[in-house]
Design an enzyme around this catalytic site. Structure first.
Site, PDB file in Angstrom:
ATOM      1  N   MET A  57       0.857  -1.191   0.000  1.00  0.00           N
ATOM      2  CA  MET A  57       0.000   0.000   0.000  1.00  0.00           C
ATOM      3  C   MET A  57       0.890   1.237   0.000  1.00  0.00           C
ATOM      4  SD  MET A  57      -2.744   1.146   2.938  1.00  0.00           S
ATOM      5  CE  MET A  57      -1.547   1.505   4.235  1.00  0.00           C
ATOM      6  N   ASN A  58       0.497   2.301  -0.771  1.00  0.00           N
ATOM      7  CA  ASN A  58       1.089   3.618  -0.523  1.00  0.00           C
ATOM      8  C   ASN A  58      -0.004   4.653  -0.336  1.00  0.00           C
ATOM      9  OD1 ASN A  58       1.717   2.882  -3.532  1.00  0.00           O
ATOM     10  ND2 ASN A  58       1.885   5.078  -3.625  1.00  0.00           N
ATOM     11  N   ASP A  59       0.011   5.763  -0.995  1.00  0.00           N
ATOM     12  CA  ASP A  59      -0.824   6.919  -0.641  1.00  0.00           C
ATOM     13  C   ASP A  59      -2.279   6.619  -0.257  1.00  0.00           C
ATOM     14  OD1 ASP A  59       1.412   7.666  -2.072  1.00  0.00           O
ATOM     15  OD2 ASP A  59       0.320   8.781  -3.596  1.00  0.00           O
ATOM     16  N   PHE A 115      -3.503   5.737 -10.481  1.00  0.00           N
ATOM     17  CA  PHE A 115      -2.668   6.483  -9.528  1.00  0.00           C
ATOM     18  C   PHE A 115      -3.547   7.295  -8.585  1.00  0.00           C
ATOM     19  CE2 PHE A 115       1.975   7.097 -11.177  1.00  0.00           C
ATOM     20  CZ  PHE A 115       2.140   5.722 -11.237  1.00  0.00           C
ATOM     21  N   SER A 116      -2.905   8.129  -7.763  1.00  0.00           N
ATOM     22  CA  SER A 116      -3.623   8.831  -6.699  1.00  0.00           C
ATOM     23  C   SER A 116      -4.654   9.827  -7.210  1.00  0.00           C
ATOM     24  CB  SER A 116      -2.624   9.552  -5.796  1.00  0.00           C
ATOM     25  OG  SER A 116      -2.004   8.583  -4.988  1.00  0.00           O
ATOM     26  N   ARG A 189      -0.433  14.757 -12.381  1.00  0.00           N
ATOM     27  CA  ARG A 189      -1.150  13.723 -11.633  1.00  0.00           C
ATOM     28  C   ARG A 189      -1.672  14.204 -10.279  1.00  0.00           C
ATOM     29  NH1 ARG A 189       4.236  11.918 -11.589  1.00  0.00           N
ATOM     30  NH2 ARG A 189       5.266  11.995  -9.555  1.00  0.00           N
ATOM     31  N   GLU A 241       3.878  16.360  -5.125  1.00  0.00           N
ATOM     32  CA  GLU A 241       2.912  15.286  -5.363  1.00  0.00           C
ATOM     33  C   GLU A 241       1.727  15.463  -4.423  1.00  0.00           C
ATOM     34  OE1 GLU A 241       5.366  11.700  -4.793  1.00  0.00           O
ATOM     35  OE2 GLU A 241       5.504  11.541  -6.970  1.00  0.00           O
ATOM     36  N   TRP A 331       9.586   7.063   0.692  1.00  0.00           N
ATOM     37  CA  TRP A 331      10.047   6.376  -0.528  1.00  0.00           C
ATOM     38  C   TRP A 331      11.495   5.938  -0.436  1.00  0.00           C
ATOM     39  CZ3 TRP A 331       7.088   3.791  -3.401  1.00  0.00           C
ATOM     40  CH2 TRP A 331       5.804   4.223  -3.731  1.00  0.00           C
TER      41      TRP A 331
HETATM   42  C1  FRU Z   1       3.104   9.519  -4.280  1.00  0.00           C
HETATM   43  C2  FRU Z   1       2.935   8.952  -5.682  1.00  0.00           C
HETATM   44  C3  FRU Z   1       1.907   9.756  -6.466  1.00  0.00           C
HETATM   45  C4  FRU Z   1       1.382   8.759  -7.440  1.00  0.00           C
HETATM   46  C5  FRU Z   1       1.398   7.490  -6.638  1.00  0.00           C
HETATM   47  C6  FRU Z   1       1.651   6.240  -7.435  1.00  0.00           C
HETATM   48  O1  FRU Z   1       3.609   8.610  -3.373  1.00  0.00           O
HETATM   49  O2  FRU Z   1       4.178   8.919  -6.351  1.00  0.00           O
HETATM   50  O3  FRU Z   1       2.431  10.920  -7.061  1.00  0.00           O
HETATM   51  O4  FRU Z   1       0.107   9.080  -7.904  1.00  0.00           O
HETATM   52  O5  FRU Z   1       2.402   7.632  -5.660  1.00  0.00           O
HETATM   53  O6  FRU Z   1       1.499   5.100  -6.660  1.00  0.00           O
END
Ligand code: FRU
Length: 537
Positions: A57-59, A115-116, A189, A241, A331
């Protein structure tokens, strides 16, 4: 320092073929609601913070409240514990604490990975996806075409829509996607969209190369460029971002402020990813940061583990809070964290507000008040003069290493004092309150497993924001592999993850002479997963 490109390349090495995954997710999307309790009791599993049952998982994406349910979506790779073709995972909660993971909301589309982005409730049915009686939830997200990027083409990131007319269970990708593109751009994005009352239309802010862009729309489908927002940033920080824009407080008083959040993938105050904030004015077209926001970098969190944070949409009418949630990782090392089944967790939801400081208005954060419902046992800590070490948890008779600690400490003669969280093997996390240098130093070098990534064994430093250096209020939320420190009345926050052999279940205050513990309490907290099996019945 790693540039965005390097990080991008690392992420891509893990990448499998998107087309294959689109098919795979259609058959494997599942809900984890009925999973047995054992799933959430692995070593290092956060017990207060949301983490996915399995995989990467990320954002956080598009947190929103609809009809009594808080929804949390997130960047998710359902087939691996490292980053890859991004999907939108989904979890729901009735109290912002206990989460039930739902089936995947959005899989990669023909335009690319999901993506986000953000989610809105389209109350006036401007999009036509729902009706006035049953407004649709609409996700506005980036579609990232990795093949086009690899082929050296521009314009590989576009903005797309998906919607749900059944309260968020099933999501349909809009067939008119993408709704916003910029053919000559590279980084385009992370749209954050909200309804702007004064101009009665949608406003979206997103990453556009080196700066941010603001767009507006009447129906979420066609967008008009309003302005470019060029913010001061340090060299090598990567692009901005996951921006977020919100008016702090709903009252119409003249002091209302707009808050802009913007994350930098590298260049945070303690290395790697972090989120900056800007206070300012917004008229529906243009955001103008105030003078202090322009000159001094201000961080939502000085710790290394709070990135891509975003804001809750559509809170109930009687709730005028601004609620925030961030991804509790960085990251620099996110893909190496020593967990096997899942990777990474979110911060606890936080309330954001403006506080006054000697330098003007600043942002202050506090844990959500709902957290009090997790308290199983609260012990007051008696007023006392400290000289040497006090074992606060033993004196209070609390155990387990899931704590909510509140302390008020007065220090006149002592140059510093330390709050130490430790386990039986002597692994510890320490917060040094350094009065002499007017700073906090959070040291995770001795927290156990720190060798999985160079530089993880660090000391995270934050300057003291408060005027006085004699009286300190400290609030700490301690989980089995993370801690959140709210200092200076929430004006200084430090969030960090760590991986000890066993939970850091004893709490010590170390001081030489001249430190007085004025008042405090320590609460033992219940795991958010403890009732998961029962609730699923
Ligand atoms: C931020 C990011 C966003 C992107 C997403 C991709 O952590 O790099 O800019 O939309 O993660 O997983």
């Amino acid at each position: 320092m790693r540039s965005l490109e390097t990080i991008g390349r690392c992420r891509l090495r893990e990448r499998a073929d998107i087309a294959v995954l689109v098919v795979a997710v259609a058959v494997t999307g599942s809900t984890f609601a009925a999973e047995p309790r054992a799933l959430y009791s692995e070593p290092h599993r956060p017990q207060l913070h949301f983490s996915p049952a399995e995989h990467w998982m990320n954002d956080p994406n598009g947190p929103i409240w609809v009809d009594g349910i808080y929804h949390l979506f997130f960047q998710y790779h359902p087939h691996s514990t490292v980053w890859g073709p991004m999907h939108w995972g989904h979890a729901t909660s009735r109290d912002l604490l206990h989460w039930t993971e739902q089936q995947i909301a959005i899989a990669p589309t023909r335009d690319g990975m999901a993506f986000s982005g953000s989610v809105v409730l389209d109350r006036h049915n401007t999009s036509g996806f729902g009706s006035m009686r049953r407004p649709a939830m609409v996700a506005i997200f980036t579609t990232h075409d990795e093949r086009a990027k690899q082929a050296g083409k521009m314009g590989f990131e576009t903005q797309s829509l998906a919607f749900s007319t059944d309260g968020g269970s099933r999501w349909q990708v809009y067939d008119g996607n993408p709704v916003l593109r910029q053919p000559d751009s590279q980084d385009f994005r992370d749209p954050f969209v909200f309804w702007h009352d004064d101009t009665a239309r949608w406003v979206g802010i997103l990453t556009a190369g080196e700066h941010l862009q603001i767009h507006s729309s009447a129906d979420l489908k066609s967008w008009k460029h309003e302005s470019d927002l060029v913010l001061p940033r340090s060299a090598g920080a990567g692009v901005w971002e996951c921006p977020g824009l919100v008016r702090l407080g709903r009252s119409a008083d003249s002091r209302r402020r707009w808050l802009l959040l913007a994350s930098v993938v590298d260049g945070g105050p303690n290395g790697g990813s972090a989120t900056r904030y800007f206070l300012g004015k917004f008229d529906g077209h243009r955001f103008v940061p105030d003078a202090m926001s322009r000159t001094t970098p201000r961080w939502v969190d000085w710790g290394r583990d709070n990135y891509a944070g975003t804001l809750w949409a559509n809170l109930p009418a009687d709730d005028d809070r601004t609620l925030f949630i961030g991804w509790m990782s960085n990251w620099r090392y996110a893909q190496q964290l020593p967990t096997e089944r899942w990777r990474s967790a979110m911060t606890l939801p936080r309330e954001l507000r403006v506080a006054r400081d000697e330098r003007g208005d600043v942002l202050a954060s506090s844990p959500i008040r709902e957290l009090a419902t997790l308290r199983r046992r609260t012990q007051p800590i008696a007023t006392a003069r400290i000289a040497g070490t006090r074992n606060l948890s033993a004196e209070a008779g609390v155990r387990g290493g899931l704590y909510d600690l509140e302390l008020r400490v007065r220090a006149r003669a002592a140059a510093s004092f330390t709050l130490r969280f430790e386990n039986g093997s002597g692994e510890s996390l320490r917060l040094l309150v350094d009065r002499e240098q007017r700073r906090y130093v959070l040291d995770r070098a001795r927290t156990g497993n720190v060798g999985f990534s160079p530089g993880f064994a660090d000391r995270q430093i934050a300057p003291m924001a408060q005027e006085t250096d004699t009286s300190f209020s400290l609030r700490v939320l301690l989980d089995h592999s993370a801690a959140e420190f709210f200092l200076d009345g929430g004006r200084t926050v430090l969030t960090t993850v760590f991986f000890p052999t066993t939970p850091l279940d004893s709490v010590h205050l170390d001081a030489q002479v001249g430190v007085v513990l004025e008042r405090g309490s320590i609460s033992e907290l219940a795991s958010i997963w403890r009732d998961a099996a029962r609730r699923a019945d």
